[in-house]
Scaffold this motif. Structure first.
Motif, PDB file in Angstrom:
ATOM      1  N   PRO A  86       0.801  -1.239   0.000  1.00 63.64           N
ATOM      2  CA  PRO A  86       0.000   0.000   0.000  1.00 63.64           C
ATOM      3  C   PRO A  86       0.829   1.281   0.000  1.00 63.64           C
ATOM      4  CG  PRO A  86      -0.101  -1.088   2.138  1.00 63.64           C
ATOM      5  CD  PRO A  86       0.563  -2.049   1.205  1.00 63.64           C
ATOM      6  N   ALA A  87       2.062   1.242   0.537  1.00 62.37           N
ATOM      7  CA  ALA A  87       2.874   2.457   0.609  1.00 62.37           C
ATOM      8  C   ALA A  87       3.690   2.690  -0.657  1.00 62.37           C
ATOM      9  CB  ALA A  87       3.810   2.394   1.824  1.00 62.37           C
ATOM     10  N   PHE A  88       3.738   1.700  -1.545  1.00 60.82           N
ATOM     11  CA  PHE A  88       4.502   1.823  -2.793  1.00 60.82           C
ATOM     12  C   PHE A  88       3.619   2.380  -3.903  1.00 60.82           C
ATOM     13  CE2 PHE A  88       7.871  -1.775  -2.118  1.00 60.82           C
ATOM     14  CZ  PHE A  88       8.298  -1.132  -0.961  1.00 60.82           C
ATOM     15  N   THR A  89       4.243   3.087  -4.833  1.00 57.52           N
ATOM     16  CA  THR A  89       3.527   3.463  -6.047  1.00 57.52           C
ATOM     17  C   THR A  89       3.318   2.217  -6.909  1.00 57.52           C
ATOM     18  OG1 THR A  89       5.555   3.898  -7.274  1.00 57.52           O
ATOM     19  CG2 THR A  89       4.567   5.760  -6.054  1.00 57.52           C
ATOM     20  N   VAL A  90       2.497   2.355  -7.946  1.00 60.59           N
ATOM     21  CA  VAL A  90       2.307   1.256  -8.881  1.00 60.59           C
ATOM     22  C   VAL A  90       3.654   0.861  -9.489  1.00 60.59           C
ATOM     23  CG1 VAL A  90       1.275   0.618 -11.101  1.00 60.59           C
ATOM     24  CG2 VAL A  90      -0.087   1.828  -9.387  1.00 60.59           C
ATOM     25  N   TYR A  91       4.453   1.859  -9.835  1.00 62.41           N
ATOM     26  CA  TYR A  91       5.775   1.581 -10.417  1.00 62.41           C
ATOM     27  C   TYR A  91       6.601   0.724  -9.471  1.00 62.41           C
ATOM     28  CZ  TYR A  91      10.246   2.464 -12.759  1.00 62.41           C
ATOM     29  OH  TYR A  91      11.453   2.320 -13.414  1.00 62.41           O
ATOM     30  N   GLU A  92       6.662   1.113  -8.202  1.00 60.95           N
ATOM     31  CA  GLU A  92       7.489   0.383  -7.237  1.00 60.95           C
ATOM     32  C   GLU A  92       6.906  -0.990  -6.917  1.00 60.95           C
ATOM     33  OE1 GLU A  92      10.464   0.929  -6.216  1.00 60.95           O
ATOM     34  OE2 GLU A  92      10.569   2.763  -7.425  1.00 60.95           O
ATOM     35  N   ASN A  93       5.578  -1.100  -6.925  1.00 59.12           N
ATOM     36  CA  ASN A  93       4.971  -2.417  -6.735  1.00 59.12           C
ATOM     37  C   ASN A  93       5.416  -3.378  -7.828  1.00 59.12           C
ATOM     38  OD1 ASN A  93       2.757  -3.231  -4.647  1.00 59.12           O
ATOM     39  ND2 ASN A  93       2.500  -1.024  -4.917  1.00 59.12           N
ATOM     40  N   ILE A  94       5.370  -2.906  -9.068  1.00 59.71           N
ATOM     41  CA  ILE A  94       5.766  -3.766 -10.191  1.00 59.71           C
ATOM     42  C   ILE A  94       7.259  -4.066 -10.142  1.00 59.71           C
ATOM     43  CG2 ILE A  94       5.846  -3.977 -12.705  1.00 59.71           C
ATOM     44  CD1 ILE A  94       3.417  -2.072 -12.805  1.00 59.71           C
ATOM     45  N   ALA A  95       8.042  -3.056  -9.758  1.00 62.90           N
ATOM     46  CA  ALA A  95       9.502  -3.197  -9.769  1.00 62.90           C
ATOM     47  C   ALA A  95      10.030  -4.049  -8.617  1.00 62.90           C
ATOM     48  CB  ALA A  95      10.158  -1.814  -9.717  1.00 62.90           C
ATOM     49  N   SER A  96       9.227  -4.243  -7.555  1.00 65.14           N
ATOM     50  CA  SER A  96       9.748  -4.835  -6.320  1.00 65.14           C
ATOM     51  C   SER A  96      10.426  -6.192  -6.497  1.00 65.14           C
ATOM     52  CB  SER A  96       8.635  -4.921  -5.270  1.00 65.14           C
ATOM     53  OG  SER A  96       7.541  -5.677  -5.744  1.00 65.14           O
ATOM     54  N   GLN A 138      -5.761  -5.072  -9.306  1.00 63.90           N
ATOM     55  CA  GLN A 138      -5.520  -6.447  -9.755  1.00 63.90           C
ATOM     56  C   GLN A 138      -4.516  -6.476 -10.902  1.00 63.90           C
ATOM     57  OE1 GLN A 138      -5.382  -9.265  -8.774  1.00 63.90           O
ATOM     58  NE2 GLN A 138      -7.123 -10.543  -9.332  1.00 63.90           N
ATOM     59  N   ARG A 139      -4.617  -5.521 -11.801  1.00 65.54           N
ATOM     60  CA  ARG A 139      -3.665  -5.449 -12.906  1.00 65.54           C
ATOM     61  C   ARG A 139      -2.252  -5.185 -12.401  1.00 65.54           C
ATOM     62  NH1 ARG A 139      -6.061  -1.147 -16.751  1.00 65.54           N
ATOM     63  NH2 ARG A 139      -7.770  -0.892 -15.282  1.00 65.54           N
ATOM     64  N   THR A 140      -2.136  -4.415 -11.333  1.00 63.76           N
ATOM     65  CA  THR A 140      -0.812  -4.169 -10.740  1.00 63.76           C
ATOM     66  C   THR A 140      -0.213  -5.468 -10.220  1.00 63.76           C
ATOM     67  OG1 THR A 140      -1.447  -1.914 -10.116  1.00 63.76           O
ATOM     68  CG2 THR A 140       0.438  -2.879  -8.966  1.00 63.76           C
ATOM     69  N   ALA A 141      -1.040  -6.283  -9.555  1.00 64.62           N
ATOM     70  CA  ALA A 141      -0.560  -7.571  -9.055  1.00 64.62           C
ATOM     71  C   ALA A 141      -0.163  -8.492 -10.205  1.00 64.62           C
ATOM     72  CB  ALA A 141      -1.639  -8.225  -8.190  1.00 64.62           C
ATOM     73  N   LEU A 142      -0.916  -8.466 -11.284  1.00 64.97           N
ATOM     74  CA  LEU A 142      -0.578  -9.277 -12.460  1.00 64.97           C
ATOM     75  C   LEU A 142       0.732  -8.814 -13.088  1.00 64.97           C
ATOM     76  CD1 LEU A 142      -4.076  -9.605 -14.164  1.00 64.97           C
ATOM     77  CD2 LEU A 142      -2.666 -11.506 -13.379  1.00 64.97           C
ATOM     78  N   ALA A 143       0.919  -7.494 -13.175  1.00 62.77           N
ATOM     79  CA  ALA A 143       2.154  -6.960 -13.757  1.00 62.77           C
ATOM     80  C   ALA A 143       3.368  -7.389 -12.935  1.00 62.77           C
ATOM     81  CB  ALA A 143       2.081  -5.439 -13.840  1.00 62.77           C
ATOM     82  N   ARG A 144       3.233  -7.397 -11.627  1.00 61.03           N
ATOM     83  CA  ARG A 144       4.342  -7.812 -10.760  1.00 61.03           C
ATOM     84  C   ARG A 144       4.694  -9.283 -11.002  1.00 61.03           C
ATOM     85  NH1 ARG A 144       2.311  -6.131  -6.378  1.00 61.03           N
ATOM     86  NH2 ARG A 144       1.636  -8.107  -5.465  1.00 61.03           N
ATOM     87  N   ALA A 145       3.682 -10.111 -11.236  1.00 59.97           N
ATOM     88  CA  ALA A 145       3.942 -11.527 -11.525  1.00 59.97           C
ATOM     89  C   ALA A 145       4.638 -11.690 -12.870  1.00 59.97           C
ATOM     90  CB  ALA A 145       2.631 -12.311 -11.502  1.00 59.97           C
ATOM     91  N   ILE A 146       4.265 -10.853 -13.848  1.00 59.57           N
ATOM     92  CA  ILE A 146       4.856 -10.948 -15.173  1.00 59.57           C
ATOM     93  C   ILE A 146       6.350 -10.626 -15.140  1.00 59.57           C
ATOM     94  CG2 ILE A 146       4.912  -9.819 -17.441  1.00 59.57           C
ATOM     95  CD1 ILE A 146       1.839  -9.621 -17.237  1.00 59.57           C
ATOM     96  N   VAL A 147       6.706  -9.531 -14.459  1.00 61.97           N
ATOM     97  CA  VAL A 147       8.113  -9.091 -14.488  1.00 61.97           C
ATOM     98  C   VAL A 147       9.013  -9.952 -13.611  1.00 61.97           C
ATOM     99  CG1 VAL A 147       7.434  -6.719 -14.958  1.00 61.97           C
ATOM    100  CG2 VAL A 147       7.863  -7.405 -12.594  1.00 61.97           C
TER     101      VAL A 147
END
Length: 360
Positions: A86-96, A138-147
């Motif tokens: 929750p404290a991360f931006t979408v960018y940082e969520n995907i990048a984590s 949900q799309r953010t969670a999917l993007a994190r799984a992809i990368v």
């Protein structure tokens, strides 16, 4: 290659999974299809290393990984209930996951933006999850799984919270993404039409057991047993019990029908007939079709399709037709069924017509 060898899971004396053996190859899409509480999530958690089987073992590329925690495996998992930082931006969520893996900043930026473009998240990269809609989260969670570029990706009903258009786009794109990376892709769903749209292989589950596994279209067209056929039918499979005596079928309610020629060699005995709702027609396409007179009990119109609920003998059936069709309750109508589309199961529920060619 992921192998489950005689895996069972018992919780509080109740079997959540029973004697499951399954082999999944790299660069394949594999669907787990079954109703709620059939064991899909329990199976995926064992695949991921989040749970340990009560008995049996899990192998990955020839190594026994039973008991090895998820943190030490190359696994990505996305649930229907999306999970983001929750404290991360979408960018940082995907990048984590890439930051944890120690990738350089240039690679991370490229992969984040590539995944964001695919999932239509580019305008939201600077937002935090609490400032997104449920579908965007949900799309953010999917993007994190992809990368993450994991060797095993597990998606547990991941598209349920997305709008129709995006859901259809992702059903087409996700298999391509993971197949190109050599990933083992496992997708759980309760919806038979979603399994057909995704393609690949499908394992049907019922009460913690895998009833059949193989190419999706083969499992749909040629189920091994009645349970598999019922699992892979929405609306529900139409069924009726009958007994074969020589050249006649004796149905429930005392109705007698001639045995179609291609079924004449079946032994006399008790069977269950099954057929899909879209295989019921209101006009005869050719002379060999079985003609019946059924009673309408209700009609549901969705706009592009009509679901006509029927009563025949002691059975309750559904007819799925394209377009708008209005029938009055208790109206009697003629229906026609191509005998080549009949699935016939013996008294134990095993298919006796699996090898025969059927329509889609």
């Amino acid at each position: 290659m992921l192998e489950l060898r005689d895996v069972s899971k018992v919780v509080g004396g109740k079997h959540h999974l029973s004697d499951i053996s399954l082999t999944l190859q790299h660069a394949t899409l594999n669907v787990l299809l079954g109703p709620t509480l059939s064991g899909k999530t329990s199976l995926m958690r064992i695949m991921a290393g989040l749970d340990v089987p009560t008995s049996g073992s899990v192998w990955f590329d020839g190594k026994d990984v039973t008991g090895i925690p998820v943190q030490k495996r190359s696994v990505a998992m996305v649930y229907q209930q999306f999970i983001n930082y929750p404290a991360f931006t979408v960018y940082e969520n995907i990048a984590s996951p890439m930051r944890v893996a120690g990738l350089d900043a240039k690679t991370i930026d490229r992969e984040v933006r590539k995944a964001a473009e695919l999932l239509k998240l580019t305008p939201y990269l600077d937002r935090t999850p609490l400032n997104l809609s449920g579908g965007q989260q949900q799309r953010t969670a999917l993007a994190r799984a992809i990368v993450k570029n994991a060797k095993l990706v597990l998606l547990d009903e991941p598209l349920a919270n997305l709008d129709y258009k995006l859901r259809e786009e992702l059903r087409q794109e996700l298999p391509k993404i993971f197949a190109e990376s050599g990933t083992i892709f496992v997708y759980a769903t309760t919806e038979p039409h979603e399994a057909l749209l995704l393609g690949g292989n499908t394992a049907t589950l019922a009460e913690g057991r895998i009833t059949q596994f193989g190419p999706t279209i083969d499992v749909f067209r040629r189920p091994d047993d009645l349970i598999t056929a019922q699992t892979f039918a929405d609306p529900p499979l139409n069924t009726i019990a009958l007994a074969k005596f020589g050249k006649a079928f004796q149905l429930e309610g005392g109705v007698t029908l001639p045995v179609p020629p291609h079924l004449a060699d079946f032994a006399d005995g008790t069977y269950t007939i099954g057929f899909q709702p879209h295989h019921v027609e209101t006009t005869r396409a050719h002379p060999d079709e079985i003609a019946l007179k059924a009673t309408v009990t209700a009609t549901e119109i969705t706009g592009s399709e009509s679901f006509v609920h029927l009563s025949f003998a002691d059975a309750r059936w559904t007819m799925l037709t394209h377009g708008i069709h209005i029938y009055a309750p208790d109206e009697q109508i003629d229906i026609f069924i191509d005998p080549r589309n009949l699935m016939i199961f013996d008294a134990a529920g095993n298919s006796v017509t699996r090898g025969q060619k059927r329509a889609a």
